[in-house]
Design a protein around this motif. Structure first.
Motif, short mmCIF file in Angstrom:
data_model
loop_
_atom_site.label_atom_id
_atom_site.label_comp_id
_atom_site.label_asym_id
_atom_site.label_seq_id
_atom_site.Cartn_x
_atom_site.Cartn_y
_atom_site.Cartn_z
N GLY A 31 0.79 -1.23 0.00
CA GLY A 31 0.00 0.00 0.00
C GLY A 31 0.82 1.27 0.00
N VAL A 32 2.01 1.23 -0.61
CA VAL A 32 2.90 2.39 -0.60
C VAL A 32 3.26 2.91 -1.99
CG1 VAL A 32 3.89 1.80 1.65
CG2 VAL A 32 4.99 0.94 -0.43
N LEU A 33 2.72 2.30 -3.04
CA LEU A 33 3.04 2.76 -4.40
C LEU A 33 2.36 4.11 -4.65
CD1 LEU A 33 4.35 2.28 -7.17
CD2 LEU A 33 2.24 1.13 -7.84
N ILE A 34 3.17 5.10 -5.03
CA ILE A 34 2.63 6.42 -5.33
C ILE A 34 2.25 6.43 -6.81
CG2 ILE A 34 3.08 8.91 -5.41
CD1 ILE A 34 5.32 8.36 -3.28
N LYS A 35 0.96 6.52 -7.07
CA LYS A 35 0.43 6.42 -8.43
C LYS A 35 1.06 7.46 -9.36
CE LYS A 35 -3.92 6.61 -10.99
NZ LYS A 35 -5.39 6.76 -10.87
N GLU A 36 1.17 8.68 -8.88
CA GLU A 36 1.64 9.77 -9.73
C GLU A 36 3.12 9.67 -10.13
OE1 GLU A 36 -1.85 11.19 -7.34
OE2 GLU A 36 -0.05 10.04 -6.90
N PHE A 37 3.94 9.02 -9.31
CA PHE A 37 5.39 8.99 -9.56
C PHE A 37 5.98 7.60 -9.77
CE2 PHE A 37 4.69 12.59 -6.50
CZ PHE A 37 4.73 13.60 -7.46
N LYS A 38 5.18 6.56 -9.51
CA LYS A 38 5.70 5.17 -9.56
C LYS A 38 6.90 5.01 -8.63
CE LYS A 38 2.81 3.45 -12.55
NZ LYS A 38 1.50 3.84 -12.03
N LEU A 39 6.84 5.68 -7.48
CA LEU A 39 7.82 5.52 -6.41
C LEU A 39 7.09 4.92 -5.23
CD1 LEU A 39 9.59 9.02 -6.55
CD2 LEU A 39 10.50 6.84 -7.41
N ASP A 40 7.84 4.39 -4.25
CA ASP A 40 7.23 3.87 -3.05
C ASP A 40 7.29 4.94 -1.95
OD1 ASP A 40 6.65 1.45 -4.25
OD2 ASP A 40 8.42 0.43 -3.46
N MET A 41 6.17 5.12 -1.26
CA MET A 41 6.04 6.14 -0.21
C MET A 41 6.83 5.74 1.04
SD MET A 41 4.59 8.95 0.66
CE MET A 41 4.05 9.88 2.09
N ARG A 42 7.42 6.73 1.66
CA ARG A 42 8.17 6.51 2.89
C ARG A 42 7.27 5.84 3.94
NH1 ARG A 42 12.33 8.87 3.31
NH2 ARG A 42 11.68 10.74 2.18
N SER A 43 7.75 4.73 4.48
CA SER A 43 6.99 3.98 5.47
C SER A 43 7.92 3.00 6.17
CB SER A 43 5.82 3.24 4.82
OG SER A 43 6.27 2.48 3.72
N ILE A 44 7.44 2.47 7.29
CA ILE A 44 8.21 1.50 8.07
C ILE A 44 7.29 0.35 8.44
CG2 ILE A 44 9.57 1.08 10.19
CD1 ILE A 44 10.88 3.21 8.48
N PHE A 45 7.80 -0.87 8.29
CA PHE A 45 7.08 -2.07 8.72
C PHE A 45 8.03 -2.91 9.57
CE2 PHE A 45 5.50 -0.75 4.61
CZ PHE A 45 4.12 -0.75 4.78
N VAL A 46 7.56 -3.38 10.71
CA VAL A 46 8.33 -4.32 11.53
C VAL A 46 7.55 -5.62 11.53
CG1 VAL A 46 9.24 -4.86 13.82
CG2 VAL A 46 9.38 -2.51 12.95
N LEU A 47 8.26 -6.70 11.16
CA LEU A 47 7.66 -8.03 11.09
C LEU A 47 8.33 -8.94 12.10
CD1 LEU A 47 7.77 -8.56 7.20
CD2 LEU A 47 6.15 -7.20 8.52
N ASP A 48 7.55 -9.76 12.78
CA ASP A 48 8.15 -10.73 13.71
C ASP A 48 8.72 -11.90 12.90
OD1 ASP A 48 6.02 -12.48 13.10
OD2 ASP A 48 5.03 -12.18 15.03
N LYS A 49 9.25 -12.89 13.60
CA LYS A 49 9.89 -14.02 12.93
C LYS A 49 8.92 -14.85 12.09
CE LYS A 49 13.71 -14.34 16.15
NZ LYS A 49 14.49 -15.17 17.07
N ASP A 50 7.62 -14.69 12.36
CA ASP A 50 6.59 -15.41 11.59
C ASP A 50 5.93 -14.51 10.54
OD1 ASP A 50 6.91 -17.84 13.08
OD2 ASP A 50 5.79 -16.89 14.72
N ASP A 51 6.54 -13.37 10.27
CA ASP A 51 6.09 -12.40 9.25
C ASP A 51 4.75 -11.75 9.58
OD1 ASP A 51 8.42 -12.93 7.85
OD2 ASP A 51 7.49 -14.50 6.67
N LYS A 52 4.43 -11.66 10.86
CA LYS A 52 3.25 -10.91 11.28
C LYS A 52 3.70 -9.46 11.50
CE LYS A 52 0.12 -12.85 13.33
NZ LYS A 52 -1.11 -13.36 13.83
N ILE A 53 2.90 -8.51 11.04
CA ILE A 53 3.23 -7.09 11.20
C ILE A 53 2.98 -6.69 12.65
CG2 ILE A 53 2.69 -4.73 10.49
CD1 ILE A 53 1.84 -5.91 7.76
N THR A 54 4.03 -6.19 13.32
CA THR A 54 3.90 -5.76 14.72
C THR A 54 3.98 -4.24 14.84
OG1 THR A 54 6.27 -5.95 15.16
CG2 THR A 54 4.91 -7.92 15.53
N TYR A 55 4.40 -3.57 13.78
CA TYR A 55 4.51 -2.10 13.79
C TYR A 55 4.41 -1.62 12.35
CZ TYR A 55 6.53 2.59 14.24
OH TYR A 55 6.73 3.95 14.20
#
Length: 172
Positions: free
Chosen positions: A124-148
């Motif tokens: 959910g970070v693709l910027i339609k107008e520029f085809k760049l990815d929007m600044r964001s942070i994701f933290v995933l646990d060892k089982d790939d669940k999003i914790t942050y």
């Protein structure tokens, strides 16, 4: 039909459209295929069993992206071997490699979403107008669940580094 989100992000005050869903804490992280270099691709499974901090930047050749990647590179040493820090941008892999060499980046793994923008859409970070990815942070646990997760509302602003690092430390 791909979801488009408006009214959630700007670039220097100008509205931009984000393509893809808004991921939330507790969601299972979507798999991805990103370019590690021109010939080698990686997926989320390549980092299985690790805590992952995914730092998404529009382009390493801009001031905030440069600072963000340097900051997480310096934090990486203190977090230890259980943690992998991935920086994702749409920069070409050889541009990422050149930048890392010039900046002395040796602990963060840079990955490119340039071929398909599939990571940007899935997270959910693709910027339609520029085809760049929007600044964001994701933290995933060892089982790939999003914790942050932090989606920045203004592309030119810095993420909350302390909160992201604290989220990683709670998983150690």
């Amino acid at each position: 039909m791909t979801q488009e989100r408006t009214g959630v992000a700007t670039l220097k005050g100008n509205p931009i459209t984000l393509v893809g869903p808004e991921l939330k804490v507790g969601d299972q992280a979507p798999d991805f295929i990103l370019s590690k270099n021109l010939l080698e691709e990686v997926t989320l499974k390549d980092y299985s069993g690790k805590i992952k901090l995914i730092s998404v930047v529009p382009s390493l050749d801009t001031g905030v992206c440069d600072a963000q990647t340097r900051r997480f590179n310096s934090e990486a040493a203190e977090l230890g071997d259980e943690v992998t820090i991935l920086t994702v941008s749409v920069d070409l892999p050889f541009a990422q490699e050149r930048w890392c060499g010039a900046a002395g980046i040796d602990r963060v793994i840079t990955l490119s979403d340039y071929k398909t923008n599939a990571f940007g859409e899935a997270y959910g970070v693709l910027i339609k107008e520029f085809k760049l990815d929007m600044r964001s942070i994701f933290v995933l646990d060892k089982d790939d669940k999003i914790t942050y997760v932090e989606y920045l509302s203004e592309m030119a602003e810095h993420p909350n580094y302390e909160a992201a690092i604290a989220a990683v430390k709670t998983l150690l």
